[in-house]
Write a protein that holds these residues in place. Structure first.
Motif, short mmCIF file in Angstrom:
data_model
loop_
_atom_site.label_atom_id
_atom_site.label_comp_id
_atom_site.label_asym_id
_atom_site.label_seq_id
_atom_site.Cartn_x
_atom_site.Cartn_y
_atom_site.Cartn_z
N ALA A 6 -5.57 -5.26 -15.49
CA ALA A 6 -4.84 -6.31 -16.38
C ALA A 6 -5.62 -7.38 -16.78
O ALA A 6 -5.69 -7.96 -17.77
CB ALA A 6 -3.81 -6.67 -15.26
N VAL A 7 -6.61 -7.86 -15.89
CA VAL A 7 -7.32 -9.16 -16.12
C VAL A 7 -8.19 -8.73 -17.31
O VAL A 7 -8.54 -9.49 -18.25
CB VAL A 7 -7.93 -9.69 -15.07
CG1 VAL A 7 -8.88 -11.01 -15.29
CG2 VAL A 7 -7.04 -10.37 -14.00
N LEU A 34 -3.67 -2.30 -5.98
CA LEU A 34 -3.45 -3.57 -6.42
C LEU A 34 -4.78 -3.97 -6.88
O LEU A 34 -4.74 -4.72 -8.10
CB LEU A 34 -3.14 -4.56 -5.25
CG LEU A 34 -2.46 -6.07 -5.45
CD1 LEU A 34 -1.29 -5.74 -6.35
CD2 LEU A 34 -2.42 -6.86 -4.23
N TRP A 35 -5.92 -3.80 -6.40
CA TRP A 35 -7.22 -4.17 -6.89
C TRP A 35 -7.35 -3.46 -8.34
O TRP A 35 -7.82 -4.14 -9.25
CB TRP A 35 -8.42 -3.85 -6.08
CG TRP A 35 -8.59 -4.97 -5.04
CD1 TRP A 35 -8.51 -5.21 -3.78
CD2 TRP A 35 -9.28 -6.28 -5.50
NE1 TRP A 35 -9.01 -6.24 -3.34
CE2 TRP A 35 -9.40 -7.08 -4.13
CE3 TRP A 35 -9.49 -6.85 -6.43
CZ2 TRP A 35 -9.96 -8.32 -4.20
CZ3 TRP A 35 -9.99 -8.21 -6.63
CH2 TRP A 35 -10.25 -8.91 -5.52
N LEU A 64 -5.29 -2.01 -10.37
CA LEU A 64 -4.24 -2.56 -11.56
C LEU A 64 -4.43 -3.97 -11.90
O LEU A 64 -4.55 -4.42 -13.09
CB LEU A 64 -2.70 -2.40 -10.98
CG LEU A 64 -2.23 -1.10 -10.82
CD1 LEU A 64 -0.99 -0.98 -10.16
CD2 LEU A 64 -2.15 -0.41 -12.20
N SER A 65 -4.74 -4.97 -11.01
CA SER A 65 -4.97 -6.46 -11.54
C SER A 65 -6.23 -6.38 -12.03
O SER A 65 -6.56 -7.24 -13.21
CB SER A 65 -4.89 -7.50 -10.20
OG SER A 65 -5.12 -6.67 -8.98
#
Lengths: 358, 304, 382
Positions: free
Chosen positions: B94-95, B87-88, B90-91
């Protein structure tokens, strides 16, 4: 300027007025102090060699470049501070600048979409315009990049019409097409001009193209307008040697007054009768069709003796190259004649030649 | 050309094989052969090894000789918190990509249309740091932001106030990633924008489009191929980022690449590390293909 | 043309990525024959430095390749994955040769007649038979000892006094007052030891469920409260700048470069007492062994002898990267080469007492489980 002459139809009103318009790029004057008026509904062509500043002038009219100096008025109101997207002008680019990611229909509707006109109304207008420019209706959803050269041309035209500009600007839009298609489109453009009643300002380096379509022509050279007039005026009364040469193939003889009312040339033997102001150096311009073969030297005001060097058929006419000393002259005749190979005499009447001052 | 090549082909095989068979390699295929071999050796081979390892027994080196889903089962075990690392990673990626596109677009626009002769200098300024190791540059930022460092010291000198504490936080990781990957977004975008014909933009303006409409209707769609390349490139790179989290972030969050690294080092569990690598490759690969299909280059360029 | 360039850019980018992937995984080839002029070393940083290797290269006309890594398990894994064919020497912390590489036949024994005498000249702690250099049955000599050091935690003595740190020992990290004031080094094998020690548990034994639960709770708390996790350079920098006051897993090896740079206030600490039969510190001793290479370079034993020379041993102690005491300091010929500043950098003043309070790095029987918990704890930081 001879505006009165072309304003035979007095309903014509002044639409565009350029006053002392100048454009400088990095110290180089691309356009120098141009004064020009264009009438409503006129087909005005600016003609000149490449680099003469005609495209720059057009871009200033379109609002894509700003004049360094001077002003452009539309019905008396300055356009200087009006951006391209607000001006009632629309430019058809030399490259056409079609939107490659859109269909034919989307290209044509672009201006309407920008005005947030409803899709149905847009489509109706686009189809109408496609009829006007003679594009089949089935092309509406065709990818514009799959169209042929002539079709793209029509799309570009329809797209410009959709904007409904008062003035359509054309930047050599036909220059990339083959001869036959160009001829067809020249006529169509002329027809469209008459049908729509819009003002066209057209740029080309081909005087022939200008002659076919225009109401008036402006000849540009080195950023200046050297002559403005009807095609006929330009043709018959070129203002200088440059314009006369630009008109096409002509015979030019540099002359000086000989002090006895006649003129003589540096490189040709004999002296000539010229209709010109007294004591002025200049050039005699003789069109090939005004030069003729003489049975006797006294059959014309002026004559020269030479030999036929070559002949070409122009279809309806025959063109001869005649060598006189070191010079080559062009003579055009309606019909073929045969010459024995000996000397021939060619000549012209003073009234048929044009004198342009140096 | 083609016939000539076939004749050579025939001559080559005439000694050994039947004459009357179709060409098994076109000239194009043969020219591409060295590249294909290189790709197979350099790209497919390591990837195959990683995939094979991901199915090997946990904590073993029995690659190709054992087959088990145990590594994947371990990752999807509900008690395993490795999903947090996914999650970390990928996010953050993405950001990063999102912010980068907002930052890079105006710079690219400026380089293509506004800066003129200065755009060469600007691109050199963006390229030059790439010659210095990423870690060195990131340590440079640490010295800038650290307590009593350049930033803190300057603020103290000027106003007497302490600099805010920015190091060792997720925010600084993001900063580091944006800093590191900016060129990879910028240059594809510059390429995309510079391939956009000037006339087309002028034509749109001339047809009444406002600046925003020109951007929406013309610039953006036509620059999209370059934009997509930038987006994908930076996303893939950012998902694999580790130095920003380690050097600037003080591992204030644990990214997936750290888990993979630990699996291959301290944990001596190559199969688990391989399974993690395969999963993240699948995720980024799937996303890439999805985006490429969704935004078919040919359609964008109007060739279909 | 436009189509071509846009597409090729995309393709080139793809190919470039593949090339990068290929180049990082390039294969190393060891040639089967004629290895008497070449030798490959897998080691901790220091042995791979030009200062150490260049004189050897010149003297023996040898081609020496050395690769340095910064953790033991990775190096052991390289041999297990089949690289015994590549390497001639492997340099690891003490337990691996005796407990793992020898039983797994990854290394070869040394000629005792040649090498045992060297131990006589070493510091008293290394007198033959040196436990970690010998096989379990005491018959085979498995490697040579050189660098060593205590490795527990490091403090800035301006903020936390040496006396207090030694006295409180690992309990220091149980104090809520230091939350956000400390760092953790990213060497997870050592961190496993340290989390046990902070929890008051001996790491080097099999642990009960309850002990593991305590371990996890401690690890979560320590990681949550840490200002940063970083490499030793980052941690030393953070200590110097005042971002943190102490960090765990650290000692001479990690802090000596900073001390040599003029920060003697940073100091490795060995607790006075702890849960390992009363001892609180952990230390490491490197053992360098000859790899069980089917075609072992004859230069490998020569190199092991070469590094025993006093001047080479001194070079090894102060090779680039980190500075460490060496066992050869027991030989006065070697010891006299160390300057006062160098002795200060490696905390010579307290070295023997710190060693006496430490147990040697060892293998944690349930390491895998502990490491999983450690990494789960780490993830809860964010």
């Amino acid at each position: 300027m001879s505006e009165t002459a072309l304003m035979g139809e007095s309903r014509q009103k002044l639409l565009l007025d350029l006053v002392g318009v100048r454009k400088t790029f990095d110290g180089f004057n691309a356009v120098e102090r141009i004064d020009l008026s264009v009438m409503e509904g006129e087909f005005f062509t600016i003609v000149g060699p490449s680099g003469s500043g005609k495209t720059t002038l057009l871009r200033m009219l379109a609002g894509m470049d700003q004049p360094s100096d001077g002003a452009i008025y539309l019905r008396g109101e300055s356009l200087n501070d009006m951006p391209a997207n607000k001006r009632p002008t629309c430019l058809v680019f030399q490259s056409l600048a079609l939107f490659p990611h859109m269909t034919v229909g989307q290209n044509i509707e672009f201006a309407l979409k920008m005005r947030k006109i409803a899709p149905a109304a847009r489509k109706a207008r686009a189809l109408e315009l496609m009829r006007v420019v003679r594009l089949p209706e089935t092309y509406y959803s065709k990818n514009v990049m799959k169209c042929s050269g002539g079709e793209k041309q029509r799309v570009a035209l329809a797209r410009a019409f959709a904007y409904d500009p008062e003035i359509l600007l054309f930047d050599e839009p036909l220059s990339a097409l083959d001869y036959k298609l160009r001829k067809t489109l020249e006529k169509e453009l002329k027809d469209l001009h008459r049908e729509t009643g819009k003002t066209f300002i057209y740029i080309t380096h081909s005087l022939e193209e200008a002659m076919v379509m225009s109401d008036r022509i402006g000849v540009m050279r080195d950023g200046r307008l050297v002559q403005v007039g009807t095609p006929e005026e330009i043709y018959t009364k070129p203002s200088d040697k440059f314009v006369s040469e630009f008109m096409g193939e002509v015979n030019i003889v540099q002359v000086r007054p000989d002090g006895a009312g006649r003129y003589r040339s540096e490189d040709l033997a004999g002296s000539f009768t010229v209709n010109a102001p007294p004591s002025t150096d200049g050039y005699v311009v003789i069109r090939p069709e005004f030069l003729r073969f003489l049975a006797s030297p006294s059959d014309a005001d002026n004559h020269l003796t030479g030999r036929v060097h070559n002949e070409y058929s122009l279809g309806s006419r025959v063109q001869y190259q005649v060598r006189v000393g070191e010079r080559m002259f062009l003579v055009e005749q309606p019909r073929r004649q045969s010459f024995g190979g000996g000397d021939v005499t060619i000549g012209w009447d003073a009234a048929d030649a044009i004198f342009v001052a140096e | 050309m083609k016939i000539h090549a076939l004749q050579i082909q025939d001559a080559a095989i005439s000694g050994t094989a039947k004459k009357s068979r179709g060409p098994f390699l076109t000239p194009g295929a043969r020219c591409a052969l060295p590249v294909i071999v290189l790709l197979l050796l350099g790209f497919a081979a390591p990837l195959t090894a990683v995939i094979a390892y991901s199915f090997a027994e946990p904590h073993s080196f029995n690659v190709f000789s054992s087959f088990t889903f145990a590594n994947y089962a371990e990752i999807f075990n509900t008690e395993n918190t490795v999903w947090m690392s996914f999650l970390w990673s990928l996010s953050l990626a993405a950001v990063t990509v999102l912010i980068l596109s907002v930052i890079a677009y105006p710079i690219a626009y400026g380089m293509v249309y506004v800066f003129g002769r200065w755009s060469g200098l600007v691109s050199i300024l963006f390229v030059f740091p790439l010659f210095i190791s990423e870690n060195v540059r990131l340590y440079g930022w640490v010295l800038f932001f650290i307590k009593n460092g350049v930033f803190d010291g300057t603020l103290n000198l000027l106003g007497g106030s302490d600099a805010p504490e920015v190091l060792y936080s997720p925010g600084i990781i993001l900063f580091g990633m944006i800093y590191t990957y900016l060129p990879y977004m910028l240059f594809p975008l510059v390429l995309g924008l510079s391939l956009l014909p000037r006339d087309v933009v002028d034509a749109a303006k001339d047809l009444g489009a406002s600046r925003y409409q020109v951007w929406r209707e013309i610039e953006l769609p036509l620059a999209m191929p370059g934009f997509m390349i930038g987006l994908l490139l930076t996303f893939v790179l950012a998902v694999g980022a580790i130095a920003e989290s380690k050097v600037l972030g003080g591992q204030s969050v644990i990214v997936l690449t750290h888990d993979i690294e630990v699996s291959f080092t301290y944990a001596q569990n190559w199969p688990l590390g391989s399974a993690l690598a395969v999963l993240i490759t699948l995720i980024t690969g799937g996303l890439t293909l999805f985006m490429l299909f969704k935004l078919d280059l040919d359609r964008v360029l109007g060739r279909k | 043309m436009v189509e071509f360039s846009r597409r090729t850019v995309l393709q080139m980018l793809g190919a470039g990525g593949a090339m990068a992937a290929a180049s990082t995984g390039f294969a190393r080839n060891a040639f089967a024959a004629g290895r008497d002029k070449e030798m490959n070393i897998l080691c901790w940083e220091g042995y791979n430095s030009a200062q150490v290797l260049d004189p050897f290269r010149t003297e023996f006309g040898a081609t020496v390749k050395a690769e340095s890594l910064t953790n033991d398990p990775t190096m052991v894994n390289r041999l297990r994955a089949g690289e015994t064919k590549v390497w001639d020497l492997i340099n690891l912390n003490n337990p691996w040769a005796r407990k793992l590489m020898w039983p797994e036949k990854l290394i070869k024994p040394l000629d005792q007649e040649v090498f045992q005498p060297y131990f006589a000249k070493m510091l008293p702690e290394f007198k033959a038979p040196f436990h970690w250099a010998m096989s379990d049955d005491g018959k085979d000599l498995l490697g040579m000892a050189q660098r060593f050091g205590p490795y527990s935690f490091v403090v800035n003595t301006d903020k936390v006094s040496r006396k207090m740190a030694e006295d409180e020992g690992w309990d220091l990290f149980n104090d809520k007052a230091i939350v956000g004031r400390y760092g953790v080094q990213e060497s997870d094998d050592w961190n496993v030891f340290d989390m046990f020690l902070v929890a008051g548990i001996d790491p080097f034994k099999v642990h009960s469920e309850a002990e593991m639960a305590t371990f996890l709770a401690t690890a979560k708390r320590i990681y949550k409260g840490a200002k940063l996790i970083g490499d030793m350079a980052s941690l030393n920098q953070a200590l110097i700048s005042g971002e943190i006051d102490l960090y765990l897993t650290g000692g001479t090896y990690s802090v000596s470069p900073a001390r040599a740079d003029g920060y003697p206030n940073l100091r490795g600490i060995t607790p006075l007492r702890g849960p390992m039969n009363g001892k609180g510190g952990v230390m490491w001793i490197e053992v360098t062994s000859t790899v069980n290479n089917p075609n072992l370079s004859p230069l490998a034993p020569k190199f092991l002898q070469y590094v025993q020379r006093p001047e080479v041993a001194h070079t090894v102690a102060f090779a680039e990267g980190t500075f460490n005491p060496v066992s050869q300091m027991g030989n006065p010929e070697c010891f006299k080469l160390f300057t006062k500043d160098e002795l200060e950098a490696i905390q010579w003043d307290s070295l023997s007492e710190e060693m006496a309070r430490s147990v040697a790095y060892d293998i944690v029987p349930d390491y895998e489980k502990a490491l999983d918990l450690l990494n789960a704890a780490k993830r809860e930081r964010g």
